[in-house]
Scaffold this active site. Structure first.
Site, PDB file in Angstrom:
ATOM      1  N   ILE A  27      19.817  -0.080   5.523  1.00 38.97           N
ATOM      2  CA  ILE A  27      19.059   1.159   5.364  1.00 38.97           C
ATOM      3  C   ILE A  27      17.746   1.123   6.151  1.00 38.97           C
ATOM      4  O   ILE A  27      17.453   2.070   6.883  1.00 38.97           O
ATOM      5  CB  ILE A  27      18.849   1.504   3.876  1.00 38.97           C
ATOM      6  CG1 ILE A  27      20.201   1.671   3.169  1.00 38.97           C
ATOM      7  CG2 ILE A  27      17.981   2.750   3.718  1.00 38.97           C
ATOM      8  CD1 ILE A  27      21.142   2.707   3.791  1.00 38.97           C
ATOM      9  N   PHE A  48      18.504   1.679   9.740  1.00 38.11           N
ATOM     10  CA  PHE A  48      18.765   3.091   9.996  1.00 38.11           C
ATOM     11  C   PHE A  48      17.479   3.914   9.914  1.00 38.11           C
ATOM     12  O   PHE A  48      17.211   4.742  10.777  1.00 38.11           O
ATOM     13  CB  PHE A  48      19.794   3.600   8.982  1.00 38.11           C
ATOM     14  CG  PHE A  48      19.987   5.078   8.986  1.00 38.11           C
ATOM     15  CD1 PHE A  48      20.627   5.709  10.035  1.00 38.11           C
ATOM     16  CD2 PHE A  48      19.529   5.849   7.932  1.00 38.11           C
ATOM     17  CE1 PHE A  48      20.812   7.088  10.042  1.00 38.11           C
ATOM     18  CE2 PHE A  48      19.710   7.218   7.922  1.00 38.11           C
ATOM     19  CZ  PHE A  48      20.349   7.837   8.982  1.00 38.11           C
ATOM     20  N   GLU A  49      16.689   3.683   8.880  1.00 39.56           N
ATOM     21  CA  GLU A  49      15.499   4.495   8.641  1.00 39.56           C
ATOM     22  C   GLU A  49      14.390   4.252   9.671  1.00 39.56           C
ATOM     23  O   GLU A  49      13.779   5.196  10.141  1.00 39.56           O
ATOM     24  CB  GLU A  49      14.944   4.230   7.233  1.00 39.56           C
ATOM     25  CG  GLU A  49      15.817   4.725   6.112  1.00 39.56           C
ATOM     26  CD  GLU A  49      15.766   6.232   5.917  1.00 39.56           C
ATOM     27  OE1 GLU A  49      14.820   6.888   6.408  1.00 39.56           O
ATOM     28  OE2 GLU A  49      16.680   6.767   5.270  1.00 39.56           O
ATOM     29  N   SER A  50      14.107   2.991   9.970  1.00 44.02           N
ATOM     30  CA  SER A  50      12.925   2.678  10.792  1.00 44.02           C
ATOM     31  C   SER A  50      13.176   1.686  11.911  1.00 44.02           C
ATOM     32  O   SER A  50      12.252   1.409  12.678  1.00 44.02           O
ATOM     33  CB  SER A  50      11.825   2.104   9.896  1.00 44.02           C
ATOM     34  OG  SER A  50      12.219   0.822   9.418  1.00 44.02           O
ATOM     35  N   ASN A 106      17.930   9.335   1.460  1.00 47.55           N
ATOM     36  CA  ASN A 106      17.618   9.857   2.783  1.00 47.55           C
ATOM     37  C   ASN A 106      17.016  11.261   2.731  1.00 47.55           C
ATOM     38  O   ASN A 106      16.136  11.566   3.528  1.00 47.55           O
ATOM     39  CB  ASN A 106      18.876   9.849   3.655  1.00 47.55           C
ATOM     40  CG  ASN A 106      18.584  10.230   5.078  1.00 47.55           C
ATOM     41  OD1 ASN A 106      18.851  11.356   5.477  1.00 47.55           O
ATOM     42  ND2 ASN A 106      18.004   9.315   5.833  1.00 47.55           N
TER      43      ASN A 106
END
Length: 193
Positions: free
Chosen positions: A113, A116-118, A188
């Site tokens: 995650i 994906f996020e940062s 998200n």
């Protein structure tokens, strides 16, 4: 053929990128072969999903949307660079996050995650004012006990932010009756969506 509801389509679309990242991160971290100069076929992605989902409580399904997102990250120079650099940065945070996930009883695939996020950029701020490796927006950060002010931003403390992410996952799992796909979508986009 049955038509999908808007909610079902939205759920699949929101989770597709995370599923692609989980597939890629699981395979790529063990062997950088998934982050090489090539695209992945549907059969290859399905084989990766089967391997990556063994023993996981997060279901990984590969469809055309997941394949498209996956190939955006492994089939383009920009995507491969993002993933390689993110995996390199992930090494710094991995032991702390794995320990906290294990203590909470959560699957290690959640390591994907922040990728994906940062891209595991701590301090990266998005256009929505999200910050840190887990990309908390100020309101959610404050709701989970983090200070967000001009002088102090706990979202930039990876340990505090990881604790908050785990608490948020716990709340979303309760709200969505242990449905990891809805929990990931809520993480998200926010639980009200």
């Amino acid at each position: 053929m049955m038509c999908d509801s808007v909610g079902t389509r939205s759920k699949r679309m929101a989770v597709a990128a995370a599923a692609a990242f989980m597939l890629m991160a699981s395979a790529a971290y063990a062997s950088r072969s998934a982050v090489q100069d090539r695209t992945v076929t549907l059969d290859q992605a399905q084989a990766m999903a089967k391997t990556a989902s063994e023993g996981s409580s997060i279901p990984l399904a590969v469809n055309e949307l997941v394949l498209k997102r996956l190939n955006r990250f492994v089939g383009t120079p920009e995507g491969r660079k993002y993933v390689r650099e993110g995996l390199d940065r992930m090494a710094h945070f991995r032991p702390m996050i794995e320990e906290k996930l294990s203590q909470a009883g959560y699957p290690k695939e959640l390591l994907a995650i922040p990728l994906f996020e940062s891209g595991y950029h701590n301090g990266r701020k998005s256009t929505h004012s999200a910050a840190g490796i887990w990309q908390f927006i100020p309101q959610t950060a404050r709701r989970y006990g983090m200070t967000v002010s001009e002088r102090l931003d706990d979202r930039l403390d990876p340990a505090k932010e990881t604790d908050a992410a785990i608490s948020y996952y716990g709340d979303m799992l309760k709200l969505f009756k242990n449905d990891w796909l809805l929990t990931l979508k809520a993480y998200n986009e926010g639980e009200s969506r």
